[in-house]
Design an enzyme around this catalytic site. Structure first.
Site, PDB file in Angstrom:
ATOM      1  N   ASP A 178      -0.860  -2.936  10.241  1.00  0.00           N
ATOM      2  CA  ASP A 178      -2.152  -3.563   9.994  1.00  0.00           C
ATOM      3  C   ASP A 178      -3.236  -2.619  10.495  1.00  0.00           C
ATOM      4  O   ASP A 178      -3.194  -2.161  11.641  1.00  0.00           O
ATOM      5  CB  ASP A 178      -2.244  -4.931  10.670  1.00  0.00           C
ATOM      6  CG  ASP A 178      -3.288  -5.792   9.973  1.00  0.00           C
ATOM      7  OD1 ASP A 178      -3.451  -5.661   8.743  1.00  0.00           O
ATOM      8  OD2 ASP A 178      -3.956  -6.592  10.649  1.00  0.00           O
TER       9      ASP A 178
ATOM     10  N   ASN B 226       0.826  -1.201   0.000  1.00  0.00           N
ATOM     11  CA  ASN B 226       0.000   0.000   0.000  1.00  0.00           C
ATOM     12  C   ASN B 226       0.876   1.274   0.000  1.00  0.00           C
ATOM     13  O   ASN B 226       1.471   1.632   1.015  1.00  0.00           O
ATOM     14  CB  ASN B 226      -0.891  -0.051   1.248  1.00  0.00           C
ATOM     15  CG  ASN B 226      -1.925   1.043   1.273  1.00  0.00           C
ATOM     16  OD1 ASN B 226      -1.660   2.164   0.884  1.00  0.00           O
ATOM     17  ND2 ASN B 226      -3.105   0.704   1.737  1.00  0.00           N
TER      18      ASN B 226
ATOM     19  N   ARG C  99      -3.010   6.253  11.883  1.00  0.00           N
ATOM     20  CA  ARG C  99      -1.613   5.973  11.515  1.00  0.00           C
ATOM     21  C   ARG C  99      -0.685   7.067  12.028  1.00  0.00           C
ATOM     22  O   ARG C  99       0.417   6.793  12.484  1.00  0.00           O
ATOM     23  CB  ARG C  99      -1.475   5.811   9.994  1.00  0.00           C
ATOM     24  CG  ARG C  99      -0.050   5.445   9.534  1.00  0.00           C
ATOM     25  CD  ARG C  99      -0.016   4.942   8.114  1.00  0.00           C
ATOM     26  NE  ARG C  99      -0.830   3.748   7.962  1.00  0.00           N
ATOM     27  CZ  ARG C  99      -2.059   3.731   7.438  1.00  0.00           C
ATOM     28  NH1 ARG C  99      -2.610   4.844   6.963  1.00  0.00           N
ATOM     29  NH2 ARG C  99      -2.748   2.613   7.378  1.00  0.00           N
TER      30      ARG C  99
ATOM     31  N   LYS D  62       0.188   4.112   2.632  1.00  0.00           N
ATOM     32  CA  LYS D  62       0.795   3.947   3.966  1.00  0.00           C
ATOM     33  C   LYS D  62       2.237   4.465   3.959  1.00  0.00           C
ATOM     34  O   LYS D  62       2.679   5.117   4.909  1.00  0.00           O
ATOM     35  CB  LYS D  62       0.819   2.462   4.357  1.00  0.00           C
ATOM     36  CG  LYS D  62      -0.526   1.837   4.651  1.00  0.00           C
ATOM     37  CD  LYS D  62      -0.325   0.379   5.066  1.00  0.00           C
ATOM     38  CE  LYS D  62      -1.616  -0.320   5.424  1.00  0.00           C
ATOM     39  NZ  LYS D  62      -1.400  -1.731   5.822  1.00  0.00           N
TER      40      LYS D  62
HETATM   41  P1  ITT Z   1      -0.727  -4.245   3.244  1.00  0.00           P
HETATM   42  O1  ITT Z   1      -1.433  -5.331   4.041  1.00  0.00           O
HETATM   43  O2  ITT Z   1       0.062  -4.754   2.092  1.00  0.00           O
HETATM   44  O3  ITT Z   1       0.054  -3.304   4.127  1.00  0.00           O
HETATM   45  P2  ITT Z   1      -3.441  -3.311   2.804  1.00  0.00           P
HETATM   46  O4  ITT Z   1      -3.982  -2.110   2.096  1.00  0.00           O
HETATM   47  O5  ITT Z   1      -4.060  -4.636   2.500  1.00  0.00           O
HETATM   48  O6  ITT Z   1      -1.870  -3.314   2.570  1.00  0.00           O
HETATM   49  P3  ITT Z   1      -4.445  -3.412   5.552  1.00  0.00           P
HETATM   50  O7  ITT Z   1      -4.841  -4.834   5.527  1.00  0.00           O
HETATM   51  O8  ITT Z   1      -3.793  -2.902   6.795  1.00  0.00           O
HETATM   52  O9  ITT Z   1      -3.476  -3.047   4.370  1.00  0.00           O
HETATM   53  O10 ITT Z   1      -5.650  -2.457   5.240  1.00  0.00           O
HETATM   54  C1  ITT Z   1      -6.956  -2.803   5.525  1.00  0.00           C
HETATM   55  C2  ITT Z   1      -7.887  -1.998   4.675  1.00  0.00           C
HETATM   56  O11 ITT Z   1      -8.015  -0.709   5.228  1.00  0.00           O
HETATM   57  C3  ITT Z   1      -7.495  -1.826   3.216  1.00  0.00           C
HETATM   58  O12 ITT Z   1      -8.688  -1.921   2.474  1.00  0.00           O
HETATM   59  C4  ITT Z   1      -6.923  -0.421   3.158  1.00  0.00           C
HETATM   60  O13 ITT Z   1      -7.147   0.188   1.908  1.00  0.00           O
HETATM   61  C5  ITT Z   1      -7.702   0.260   4.264  1.00  0.00           C
HETATM   62  N1  ITT Z   1      -6.910   1.286   4.929  1.00  0.00           N
HETATM   63  C6  ITT Z   1      -5.753   1.108   5.611  1.00  0.00           C
HETATM   64  N2  ITT Z   1      -5.315   2.278   6.098  1.00  0.00           N
HETATM   65  C7  ITT Z   1      -6.223   3.211   5.717  1.00  0.00           C
HETATM   66  C8  ITT Z   1      -6.325   4.599   5.881  1.00  0.00           C
HETATM   67  O14 ITT Z   1      -5.396   5.296   6.527  1.00  0.00           O
HETATM   68  N3  ITT Z   1      -7.377   5.232   5.352  1.00  0.00           N
HETATM   69  C9  ITT Z   1      -8.332   4.552   4.686  1.00  0.00           C
HETATM   70  N4  ITT Z   1      -8.310   3.240   4.463  1.00  0.00           N
HETATM   71  C10 ITT Z   1      -7.256   2.572   4.974  1.00  0.00           C
END
Ligand code: ITT
Length: 187
Positions: free
Chosen positions: A64, A9, A165, A12
């Site tokens: 996460d 992502n 975050r 992030k």
């Molecule tokens: P990685 O696991 O590869 O780090 P990911 O996007 O799958 O990437 P997560 O499982 O932590 O990461 O994310 C869970 C969901 O929440 C995913 O759909 C993200 O797009 C969303 N998300 C994470 N952080 C966010 C934020 O700051 N604002 C909005 N949505 C977020």
């Protein structure tokens, strides 16, 4: 020291780079996400697995994050990525709009693993689920309103100042600064 941020992502990574003074390298490594409703467990397993499987000994950072809706007892929570991919954020907003309670929060757990010890930093932010607004951010940002603005209507800096975050990064940055001072010894 370079911090290896293991994530697919880019949003992030952009937020971490905005906050931290250390260089942050994005590493794409698909660690196994264990089935758990505890974000810290998921992140710590991921960080340890990535460190073991990747070459090099620079520290690993894993993030996460979940969106927890009160109307649905915390759903999608740890399943937020799956729900974004399958249901989509617009339909999540519609589902919540049909409920009497639109309150939600984001929660992030960041785990830093240096090959010996894993340390966790967490942060959360309250808000409300709304119809999508704004072009910035990523993921659920357009449907998450905090104090009258969605996270997608904020700059990265503004979002970091109030976000889940950003709060985890602030604790992490403080800890790193303290850790570095300790390593140098008393002046
Ligand atoms: P990685 O696991 O590869 O780090 P990911 O996007 O799958 O990437 P997560 O499982 O932590 O990461 O994310 C869970 C969901 O929440 C995913 O759909 C993200 O797009 C969303 N998300 C994470 N952080 C966010 C934020 O700051 N604002 C909005 N949505 C977020």
């Amino acid at each position: 020291m370079t911090i290896r941020f293991v994530t697919s992502n880019e949003g992030k990574v952009a937020e971490a780079r905005e906050y931290l003074t250390e260089p942050v390298e994005q590493v794409n490594y698909d660690y196994a996400e264990i089935q758990s409703d505890d974000l810290a467990d998921i992140a710590e397993h991921g960080a340890r697995e990535a460190f073991e499987h990747l070459d090099g000994d620079e520290p690993i950072l894993v993030d996460d994050t979940g969106l927890f809706c009160e109307a649905f007892d915390g759903f999608p929570g740890p399943y937020s990525a799956y729900v974004e991919d399958t249901v989509g954020i617009e339909r999540v907003a519609k589902l919540v709009a049909a409920e009497p309670n639109d309150r939600a929060y984001f929660r992030t757990v960041m785990v830093y693993y240096d090959g010996e010890e894993a340390t966790s930093f967490e942060g959360s932010v309250p808000g409300r689920i709304v119809e999508p607004r704004g072009e910035g951010g990523f993921g659920y940002d357009p449907i998450f309103d905090h104090d009258g603005k969605t996270l997608a209507e904020m700059s990265t800096e503004e979002k970091n100042a109030i976000s889940h975050r950003g709060r985890a990064l602030a604790k992490f940055a403080d800890w790193l600064a303290g850790d570095a001072a300790e390593r140098k010894g008393p002046r």
